[in-house]
Design an enzyme around this catalytic site. Sequence first.
Site, PDB file in Angstrom:
ATOM      1  N   SER A 187       0.694  -1.192   0.108  1.00  0.00           N
ATOM      2  CA  SER A 187      -0.078  -0.058   0.058  1.00  0.00           C
ATOM      3  C   SER A 187       0.988   1.121   0.049  1.00  0.00           C
ATOM      4  O   SER A 187       1.755   1.133  -1.000  1.00  0.00           O
ATOM      5  CB  SER A 187      -1.002  -0.090   1.257  1.00  0.00           C
ATOM      6  OG  SER A 187      -1.912   0.777   0.872  1.00  0.00           O
ATOM      7  N   ASP A 226      -9.963  -4.162  -5.105  1.00  0.00           N
ATOM      8  CA  ASP A 226      -9.823  -3.194  -4.266  1.00  0.00           C
ATOM      9  C   ASP A 226     -11.131  -2.384  -3.941  1.00  0.00           C
ATOM     10  O   ASP A 226     -11.575  -1.705  -4.776  1.00  0.00           O
ATOM     11  CB  ASP A 226      -8.611  -2.254  -4.617  1.00  0.00           C
ATOM     12  CG  ASP A 226      -7.955  -1.662  -3.606  1.00  0.00           C
ATOM     13  OD1 ASP A 226      -8.542  -0.923  -2.510  1.00  0.00           O
ATOM     14  OD2 ASP A 226      -6.573  -1.742  -3.490  1.00  0.00           O
ATOM     15  N   HIS A 276      -8.341  -5.024  -1.014  1.00  0.00           N
ATOM     16  CA  HIS A 276      -6.864  -4.103  -0.639  1.00  0.00           C
ATOM     17  C   HIS A 276      -6.139  -5.087   0.553  1.00  0.00           C
ATOM     18  O   HIS A 276      -6.672  -5.258   1.851  1.00  0.00           O
ATOM     19  CB  HIS A 276      -7.363  -2.779  -0.190  1.00  0.00           C
ATOM     20  CG  HIS A 276      -6.079  -1.944  -0.221  1.00  0.00           C
ATOM     21  ND1 HIS A 276      -5.304  -1.648  -1.373  1.00  0.00           N
ATOM     22  CD2 HIS A 276      -5.408  -1.308   0.782  1.00  0.00           C
ATOM     23  CE1 HIS A 276      -4.355  -0.870  -0.646  1.00  0.00           C
ATOM     24  NE2 HIS A 276      -4.550  -0.652   0.578  1.00  0.00           N
TER      25      HIS A 276
END
Length: 360
Positions: free
Chosen positions: A152, A274, A329
Site C-alpha cells: 500500500s 480493491d 486491498h
Amino acid sequence: MSYHAKQSITPARKMLAFVFLFVAPVFPFALPPHDVNLQDLTIARSNRAQRVPLQPSISPLSTDFDDSPLPVIVWHGLGDASNADGLADTGDIINEVHPGTYVHFISANGESDDRSASFFGNVTEQIDLVCETLAKDPILSTALAVDAIGFSQGGQFLRGYVERCGSWAPKVRSLVTFGSQHNGIVEFQKCKGATDFVCHAANALLKSSTVWSDYVQSHLVPAQYYRDLNDYENYLAHSNFLADINNERNHKNETYKENLAQLEKFVMILFEDDNTVIPKESGWFAEVNATSGHVTLLKNRPIYQENWIGLKDLDEKGGLVFETVRGEHMQLKEKDLKRIFRKYLGPLRKDARDGLKVDL
Ligand SMILES: *[C@@H]1O[C@H](CO)[C@@H](O)[C@H](O)[C@H]1NC(C)=O
Ligand SMILES: *[C@@H]1O[C@H](CO)[C@@H](O)[C@H](O)[C@H]1NC(C)=O
Ligand SMILES: *[C@@H]1O[C@H](CO)[C@@H](O)[C@H](O)[C@H]1NC(C)=O
C-alpha cells in the site's frame, strides 16, 4: 466502486476533521485504534509453519559472488506496523521460497511508533530517516543490492526511497508494490461504515481546502499523496510528497529519473477487488478523473511519454510490470505471494553478478 459522487462536506464533518487533526498528534491514545479498518496486511495461509528466526545469508563485508538470495526490505501500509503478524508472515513466506533471505522490516519512526508514523508525520523526513537507517545497516549496506516490497502506501514511499537515495543508500534491484497509490488518492479511503469516524474525518479533511496548508501537508501522511485532477493547481503548488516524487512540477529532478531507471524491475500489483483505495487504478499509476470516472492508463500519460521519472526507460528494457491479484486491498493469499516472490526475489542472476563491478 463509484467515482461519481463528489461528497459534500457538512460543517459537522469539518468540525470532526479539525478535532481529529489537532487532538490526535497530542494524545497518542486518540490514534486510530486497531479495530478501525485501515490497511492492515492479512495473509491467508494454508498451514502456518513454526516461525524460525531469520538468519542473514550474507555476512557483513561479504563480497561473495555466490548465489544466496538478496536481502529484502519491506515497508508496511497505513495503520500497520513493522512488527505486525502479516509482516512476519511475509518474512516467513519469502524464506520458504528463498531460504536464507535476510528480511528487514522498515520502521519509519521506531517500532513502538510505527502505527502512528504511518498516519502522522512529514513523509520527506520519514524517507530521509529510512535512507540513513538502511545505509547504516551492516548487512543491507554491504549487500550487492536488495529487493524491496512495498505494501500500500509503503510502495510509493519505497519508490521515493529509490528516487531520492538510490545513489547512496542500499541499492534496490527490484521494487514490488502491492495496491500502492502511485498516482495518489482522491479520498482517504472508502469507509467501512457510518461509525468509522476516523475514516470519515480523514475523508472530510482531504476534501477541505485545509488539505493544502503546510500544517496538514507536514503532519497527515495520506494528505501528502492526495491528488485530485480537478484541483490540480493546488496540488502542484502544495503537495509535500507526491507532486515532487512524480516530477510533475516544471522543474524535473533528473536524479529521480536516473535512480528509478536503474531498477531491474518495477512491479506494480493491483488488487482486482480493491474497495479501499480510491481510485484503485492508482496501483498501476493510472489517472482517474474523479468526476467523470474516466481512466487514463500510465502509457497514455505525459509522466510516461515524456519520461519524467524514468518509467519509459524501464519499460523499454522490459522492467515495467503490471500484475493483478484477486481480492480486496491488502488481503493476500499465500499462493499469490509465493508466485510473486519466486518470480522477483532471490539471488542475482549470473549475468547480473558478472556485470557488477565491485571495489575489492
Ligand atoms: C534532486 O534530488 C536529489 C536527491 O534527493 C537532491 O539531492 C537534489 O538536491 C535534487 N535536485 C534539485 C534541483 O531539486
Ligand atoms: C517536510 O520536511 C522537509 C524536510 O525537512 C521540509 O523541507 C518541508 O518543508 C516539510 N514539509 C512541510 C509541508 O512542512
Ligand atoms: C473531469 O471530468 C469532468 C466531467 O466530464 C470534466 O468536466 C473535467 O474537465 C474533467 N477534468 C479534467 C482535468 O480533465
